[in-house]
Write an enzyme that holds these catalytic residues in place. Structure first.
Site: not given
Ligand code: UDX
Length: 435
Positions: A13, A32, A123, A155, A256, A264, A267, A324
């Site tokens: 962040v 930091d 957050t 993200r 899926a 995020c 938590k 991811k």
């Molecule tokens: C997320 C939010 O998108 C962001 O706005 C927030 O501030 C922080 O959390 P991020 O954690 O980087 O961002 O990942 P994101 O791309 O949103 O995916 C989150 C999780 O959901 C991953 O494990 C991803 O694989 C999973 N996911 C996402 C699915 O299983 N299916 C989907 O369709 C989309």
């Protein structure tokens, strides 16, 4: 008018914010406590893997609009706007650990030499910004400051793009003076007409949690529909596609898979349940999302067991460890639960990930085998389980894999492969929601 800004915390962040605000033309110090990290950042070396970060970091260091420091006191004294971007990890009971935020606030109290706007980007639970305002006022006996809530929606892997092209910017504020200063800080976005939502602290704080909990719910919903699809003979990809065509639903976050992970969603869903409990409101839907997501991860191992039988002493190739693709981050990755479950069953695990191997080593030590590529991982494996949707796994060399494995079994938790092609090569194939 450009502003003098300090961003405290150089994690995901804070670092992206520091680089981004400098790129908008502001004078920024990223602070930091980790001196080694600060030195690396000043030398242009980013501590995280994030697409495009290197170029942006270098460009803004060169322009002298950006520098990093571990001297929080002088950075605060020099700046008019202080962004708080430190960690707010969950405690064991799901509450948010605010100790890092409290430390920064105490430093601000000690160094409040002139009017400052203190902006919370981390957050934080509902009520925190109001508390920060009251706390600083009481400690310093001054009201020559303002507090603003500006939650982050980046993200991982797309953080730089998200910073420069947000869907909207949320600003919880109380004074007009702080509103005008925030407009200056975000001037570049303001000029291209990014929507800004101006609201009170509580609204801004809740938007962040509601946003993430909604997306986590959407994923969990499609995962449950996937589980039902498997049983009744439907194809969840087709179901999701049709749902997505309804403009009220839209097609995003309907993939899926093995359950959501990351820093995020897990938590923030837990924190929202705790916030509800604190105010006597039952967040039963979000509670169920959390439970269902845990079950979804373990369900992936059950799929393996259904095809393979007893897992004891089986060799399993795990492809993908990050939560991811496009990140090395393994926080709350479904791969962790899957691997732990396999270890419990005495499996031999050969794992590969294009970016997350170093983080995996910190988590699993010598409990699993780390492989330099997917071919090494699948050699002599009884089954292959795909956990992260890395592009390179979409074009796996299946002909070669068929020759290397002991048994031709693929569990595709991200529905990346074509079941038809895989089956033509003699593999048993299990996706998610696509019987
Ligand atoms: C997320 C939010 O998108 C962001 O706005 C927030 O501030 C922080 O959390 P991020 O954690 O980087 O961002 O990942 P994101 O791309 O949103 O995916 C989150 C999780 O959901 C991953 O494990 C991803 O694989 C999973 N996911 C996402 C699915 O299983 N299916 C989907 O369709 C989309």
């Amino acid at each position: 008018m450009s502003k003098k800004i300090t961003v405290v915390g150089t994690g995901y962040v804070g670092l992206i914010a520091a680089i981004g605000f400098a790129d908008f033309g502001n004078q920024v110090i990223g602070v930091d406590i980790d001196k080694e990290k600060v030195d690396k950042l000043n030398a242009g070396i980013p501590p995280i893997y994030e697409h495009g970060i290197h170029d942006y970091l270098e460009r803004n260091l060169k322009s002298k609009r950006l520098r990093f420091s571990s001297d929080i006191a002088s950075s605060i004294i020099e700046s008019e706007v202080i962004f708080i971007g430190v960690g707010t990890p969950p405690k064991d009971n799901g509450d948010v650990d605010l100790s890092q935020v409290e430390n920064v606030i105490n430093e601000i109290c000690k160094n409040l030499n002139d009017y400052k706007v203190i902006v919370t980007k981390s957050t934080v639970p509902v009520g925190t910004n109001k508390w920060i305002k009251e706390y600083i006022k009481e400690k310093t006996n001054s009201d020559n400051f303002d507090v603003v809530s500006n939650p982050e929606f980046l993200r991982e892997g797309k953080a730089i793009t998200d910073f420069f092209h947000p869907d909207r910017v949320i600003i919880g504020y109380e004074s007009e003076k702080s509103k005008e200063i925030l407009k200056d800080v975000y001037r570049s976005l303001y000029l291209v007409e990014t929507p800004f939502v101006w609201c009170n602290y509580e609204t801004a704080e809740l938007i962040k949690y509601a946003n993430n909990a909604f997306l986590a719910t959407k994923i969990t919903f499609i995962n449950q529909i996937a589980n039902l699809s498997e049983t009744i003979g439907a194809d969840v990809n087709e179901v999701a596609k049709a749902l997505g065509m309804d403009g009220r639903i839209n097609s995003k976050f309907l993939h899926a898979g093995p359950g959501y992970g990351g820093s995020c969603f897990p938590k923030d869903t837990k924190a929202l349940v705790q916030i509800g409990a604190k105010y006597g409101v039952n967040m039963s839907l979000v509670k169920e999302v959390i439970n269902s997501n845990e079950l979804q991860k373990i369900r992936m191992v059950k799929k393996l067991e259904n095809v393979l039988g007893d897992l004891k002493d089986k060799c399993i190739a795990v492809l993908g460890l990050a939560f991811k693709s496009e990140t090395d981050d393994m926080r709350e990755s479904p791969a962790i639960s899957i691997i732990n479950e396999l270890i419990k069953n005495n499996c031999k695990i050969k794992a590969h990930d294009p970016k997350a191997l170093n983080n995996a080593k910190k988590l699993f030590g010598d409990k699993i085998i780390y492989c330099k590529d997917s071919l090494e991982a699948v050699k002599d494996a009884d089954a292959l389980i795909l956990v992260t949707e890395w592009n390179e796994y979409r074009s796996l060399d299946l002909n070669n894999i068929a020759k290397l494995v002991k048994q031709k079994i693929i569990i595709d938790t991200r529905n990346m492969l074509s079941p038809k092609k895989v089956k033509e090569l003699g593999f048993i194939y299990e996706g998610v929601g696509r019987k």
